[in-house]
Design a protein around this motif. Structure first.
Motif, PDB file in Angstrom:
ATOM      1  N   CYS A  16       1.986  -2.944  -3.748  1.00 44.92           N
ATOM      2  CA  CYS A  16       3.387  -2.752  -3.343  1.00 44.92           C
ATOM      3  C   CYS A  16       4.235  -3.927  -3.821  1.00 44.92           C
ATOM      4  CB  CYS A  16       3.479  -2.631  -1.830  1.00 44.92           C
ATOM      5  SG  CYS A  16       5.170  -2.349  -1.232  1.00 44.92           S
ATOM      6  N   SER A  17       5.449  -3.639  -4.264  1.00 45.06           N
ATOM      7  CA  SER A  17       6.330  -4.697  -4.754  1.00 45.06           C
ATOM      8  C   SER A  17       6.856  -5.583  -3.621  1.00 45.06           C
ATOM      9  CB  SER A  17       7.494  -4.091  -5.538  1.00 45.06           C
ATOM     10  OG  SER A  17       8.266  -3.258  -4.719  1.00 45.06           O
ATOM     11  N   HIS A  18       6.716  -5.151  -2.372  1.00 40.84           N
ATOM     12  CA  HIS A  18       7.158  -5.952  -1.221  1.00 40.84           C
ATOM     13  C   HIS A  18       6.079  -6.920  -0.737  1.00 40.84           C
ATOM     14  CE1 HIS A  18      10.727  -3.503  -0.914  1.00 40.84           C
ATOM     15  NE2 HIS A  18       9.971  -2.416  -0.868  1.00 40.84           N
ATOM     16  N   CYS A  76       4.147  -9.323   3.558  1.00 40.57           N
ATOM     17  CA  CYS A  76       5.059  -8.212   3.291  1.00 40.57           C
ATOM     18  C   CYS A  76       6.477  -8.676   3.614  1.00 40.57           C
ATOM     19  CB  CYS A  76       4.685  -7.013   4.150  1.00 40.57           C
ATOM     20  SG  CYS A  76       5.768  -5.596   3.851  1.00 40.57           S
ATOM     21  N   TYR A 120       8.116   2.195   3.310  1.00 40.15           N
ATOM     22  CA  TYR A 120       8.801   1.276   2.405  1.00 40.15           C
ATOM     23  C   TYR A 120       7.985   0.946   1.160  1.00 40.15           C
ATOM     24  CZ  TYR A 120      11.490   0.730   6.629  1.00 40.15           C
ATOM     25  OH  TYR A 120      12.244   0.984   7.743  1.00 40.15           O
ATOM     26  N   TYR A 121       6.849   1.615   0.993  1.00 44.56           N
ATOM     27  CA  TYR A 121       5.982   1.333  -0.147  1.00 44.56           C
ATOM     28  C   TYR A 121       6.728   1.563  -1.455  1.00 44.56           C
ATOM     29  CZ  TYR A 121       2.223   1.563  -3.517  1.00 44.56           C
ATOM     30  OH  TYR A 121       1.431   1.341  -4.606  1.00 44.56           O
ATOM     31  N   SER A 122       6.629   0.590  -2.341  1.00 47.94           N
ATOM     32  CA  SER A 122       7.238   0.687  -3.661  1.00 47.94           C
ATOM     33  C   SER A 122       6.211   0.217  -4.675  1.00 47.94           C
ATOM     34  CB  SER A 122       8.484  -0.188  -3.727  1.00 47.94           C
ATOM     35  OG  SER A 122       9.032  -0.185  -5.016  1.00 47.94           O
ATOM     36  N   ASN A 123       5.813   1.095  -5.583  1.00 48.27           N
ATOM     37  CA  ASN A 123       4.782   0.777  -6.555  1.00 48.27           C
ATOM     38  C   ASN A 123       5.222  -0.394  -7.430  1.00 48.27           C
ATOM     39  OD1 ASN A 123       2.691   0.732  -8.355  1.00 48.27           O
ATOM     40  ND2 ASN A 123       2.883   2.854  -8.958  1.00 48.27           N
ATOM     41  N   ASP A 124       4.376  -1.391  -7.529  1.00 48.82           N
ATOM     42  CA  ASP A 124       4.673  -2.576  -8.323  1.00 48.82           C
ATOM     43  C   ASP A 124       4.127  -2.387  -9.727  1.00 48.82           C
ATOM     44  OD1 ASP A 124       5.564  -5.099  -8.958  1.00 48.82           O
ATOM     45  OD2 ASP A 124       3.801  -6.113  -8.163  1.00 48.82           O
ATOM     46  N   ARG A 163       5.935   1.144 -15.680  1.00 50.70           N
ATOM     47  CA  ARG A 163       6.265   2.534 -15.369  1.00 50.70           C
ATOM     48  C   ARG A 163       7.447   3.030 -16.195  1.00 50.70           C
ATOM     49  NH1 ARG A 163       9.093   4.406 -10.042  1.00 50.70           N
ATOM     50  NH2 ARG A 163       9.816   2.317 -10.376  1.00 50.70           N
TER      51      ARG A 163
END
Length: 61
Positions: A11-13, A25, A47-51, A55
């Motif tokens: 995750c990017s966070h 986090c 809130y998951y954001s693929n890091d 992409r």
């Protein structure tokens, strides 16, 4: 889930804090979300954001 979500590492966070020398986090959960997270009833992080830094490049190909 006893220690969090399985996808936190991607995750990017989820970032490394050099001051405390650990990962953390950056998302601030509200009281209800925190309670669900700690009890293990929150199935996936909203809130998951693929890091995935590549992409956008793959989409352009």
């Amino acid at each position: 889930m006893s220690s969090g979500f399985s996808g936190c590492e991607s995750c990017s966070h989820y970032v490394y804090n050099e001051e405390y020398e650990c990962y953390e986090c950056l998302v601030n959960l509200d009281e209800d979300e925190t309670a669900r997270f700690l009890s293990g009833t929150l199935e996936s992080c909203p809130y998951y954001s693929n890091d995935d830094e590549y992409r956008i490049v793959r989409r352009q190909m």
